[in-house]
Motif scaffolding. Structure first.
Motif, PDB file in Angstrom:
ATOM      1  N   LEU A 158       0.825  -1.213   0.000  1.00  0.00           N
ATOM      2  CA  LEU A 158       0.000   0.000   0.000  1.00  0.00           C
ATOM      3  C   LEU A 158       0.857   1.260   0.000  1.00  0.00           C
ATOM      4  O   LEU A 158       0.584   2.218  -0.737  1.00  0.00           O
ATOM      5  CB  LEU A 158      -0.923  -0.005   1.224  1.00  0.00           C
ATOM      6  CG  LEU A 158      -2.057  -1.036   1.227  1.00  0.00           C
ATOM      7  CD1 LEU A 158      -2.749  -1.036   2.583  1.00  0.00           C
ATOM      8  CD2 LEU A 158      -3.048  -0.757   0.117  1.00  0.00           C
ATOM      9  N   GLU A 159       1.901   1.276   0.817  1.00  0.00           N
ATOM     10  CA  GLU A 159       2.759   2.449   0.902  1.00  0.00           C
ATOM     11  C   GLU A 159       3.501   2.688  -0.414  1.00  0.00           C
ATOM     12  O   GLU A 159       3.620   3.828  -0.881  1.00  0.00           O
ATOM     13  CB  GLU A 159       3.763   2.294   2.048  1.00  0.00           C
ATOM     14  CG  GLU A 159       3.132   2.254   3.423  1.00  0.00           C
ATOM     15  CD  GLU A 159       2.603   3.610   3.875  1.00  0.00           C
ATOM     16  OE1 GLU A 159       2.924   4.622   3.224  1.00  0.00           O
ATOM     17  OE2 GLU A 159       1.875   3.666   4.880  1.00  0.00           O
ATOM     18  N   GLU A 161       2.557   1.804  -3.384  1.00  0.00           N
ATOM     19  CA  GLU A 161       1.610   2.260  -4.400  1.00  0.00           C
ATOM     20  C   GLU A 161       1.168   3.701  -4.161  1.00  0.00           C
ATOM     21  O   GLU A 161       0.802   4.404  -5.101  1.00  0.00           O
ATOM     22  CB  GLU A 161       0.419   1.306  -4.460  1.00  0.00           C
ATOM     23  CG  GLU A 161       0.804  -0.054  -5.046  1.00  0.00           C
ATOM     24  CD  GLU A 161      -0.345  -1.039  -5.089  1.00  0.00           C
ATOM     25  OE1 GLU A 161      -1.442  -0.719  -4.561  1.00  0.00           O
ATOM     26  OE2 GLU A 161      -0.153  -2.143  -5.641  1.00  0.00           O
ATOM     27  N   GLN A 162       1.204   4.155  -2.918  1.00  0.00           N
ATOM     28  CA  GLN A 162       0.950   5.574  -2.656  1.00  0.00           C
ATOM     29  C   GLN A 162       2.113   6.423  -3.151  1.00  0.00           C
ATOM     30  O   GLN A 162       1.913   7.524  -3.670  1.00  0.00           O
ATOM     31  CB  GLN A 162       0.726   5.801  -1.161  1.00  0.00           C
ATOM     32  CG  GLN A 162      -0.611   5.275  -0.662  1.00  0.00           C
ATOM     33  CD  GLN A 162      -0.773   5.445   0.845  1.00  0.00           C
ATOM     34  OE1 GLN A 162      -0.020   6.172   1.487  1.00  0.00           O
ATOM     35  NE2 GLN A 162      -1.750   4.759   1.421  1.00  0.00           N
ATOM     36  N   ASP A 163       3.341   5.916  -2.994  1.00  0.00           N
ATOM     37  CA  ASP A 163       4.524   6.642  -3.456  1.00  0.00           C
ATOM     38  C   ASP A 163       4.619   6.658  -4.980  1.00  0.00           C
ATOM     39  O   ASP A 163       5.145   7.606  -5.573  1.00  0.00           O
ATOM     40  CB  ASP A 163       5.798   6.012  -2.897  1.00  0.00           C
ATOM     41  CG  ASP A 163       5.984   6.293  -1.419  1.00  0.00           C
ATOM     42  OD1 ASP A 163       5.239   7.141  -0.874  1.00  0.00           O
ATOM     43  OD2 ASP A 163       6.866   5.677  -0.801  1.00  0.00           O
ATOM     44  N   ARG A 165       2.053   6.184  -7.837  1.00  0.00           N
ATOM     45  CA  ARG A 165       0.611   6.104  -7.992  1.00  0.00           C
ATOM     46  C   ARG A 165       0.157   5.125  -9.065  1.00  0.00           C
ATOM     47  O   ARG A 165      -0.865   4.471  -8.915  1.00  0.00           O
ATOM     48  CB  ARG A 165       0.066   7.509  -8.300  1.00  0.00           C
ATOM     49  CG  ARG A 165      -1.446   7.565  -8.363  1.00  0.00           C
ATOM     50  CD  ARG A 165      -1.932   8.981  -8.575  1.00  0.00           C
ATOM     51  NE  ARG A 165      -3.372   9.036  -8.711  1.00  0.00           N
ATOM     52  CZ  ARG A 165      -4.043  10.120  -9.059  1.00  0.00           C
ATOM     53  NH1 ARG A 165      -3.382  11.240  -9.281  1.00  0.00           N
ATOM     54  NH2 ARG A 165      -5.352  10.104  -9.162  1.00  0.00           N
TER      55      ARG A 165
END
Length: 204
Positions: A158-159, A161-163, A165
């Protein structure tokens, strides 16, 4: 479960068993699949039915995603690197209850470990990052409650994929059958682990 996936991949897409790597991560907060662990966790008939339904759903999803991937093949660059993180502790050579005091005193932990974080990235010709595959030799057993959770790999995905996008982050368990994450037993520790991973994956 994987046998059913391999058979459908062969009949639908002509992919033979040796052409497919089917990987997954172990954890204590996920559903059972197929007849795995029936000798560990006997359940009532209602639960068996739910497991069967969920297994069939996952077989279908796995086959579908392979078909979609084959339909979207495109040029890409693969790059490999590695980072390092040290929360894996050999569970056969160190009593979990003793580890905090050992770490506080600077006492070396016993037993073999592999703290390497192998990383592979997939990048399109114009430079956009499509996928990040990373691994670690450690059981994803930071947590032990009965709520669905991806444990430290899930939070790390998740982290990442946040970094990044537009990228998909994927985890592969490497050879860590004798390794546990320590300290453990809280979601906060999972998140602290992710902060550690993100900094190392950026450098990898």
């Amino acid at each position: 479960m994987s046998d059913a996936v391999f058979e459908q991949l062969r009949t639908k897409f002509g992919l033979e068993r040796h052409q497919v790597m089917f990987t997954f991560s172990h954890n204590h907060c996920g559903p059972r699949l197929g007849d795995d662990l029936v000798d560990y966790y006997p359940v009532e008939a209602e639960q068996v039915k739910l497991v069967d339904e969920y297994t069939a759903l996952m077989v279908g999803k796995a086959v579908t995603v392979v078909g979609e991937s084959l339909a979207k093949l495109a040029p890409a660059s693969l790059r490999i690197g590695e980072g390092k993180t040290t929360f894996a502790v050999n569970r056969r050579n160190n009593r979990e209850a003793d580890v905090p005091a050992m770490l506080a005193k600077g006492t070396p932990l016993a037993g073999p470990v592999d703290h390497t974080v192998p990383v592979m990235t997939v990048t399109r010709p114009e430079g956009s990052l499509v996928a990040i595959l990373f691994g670690y030799a450690c059981h994803p057993t930071t947590l032990n409650f009965t709520t669905w959770c991806g444990d430290y790999p899930g939070f790390a995905q998740l982290e990442l994929e946040q970094d990044h996008r537009w990228a998909t982050a994927m985890f592969v368990n490497t050879c860590g059958g004798d390794q546990n994450p320590l300290p453990r037993r809280s979601v906060e520790l999972c998140r602290a682990t992710d902060t550690c991973w993100r900094s190392r994956l950026r450098r990898a």
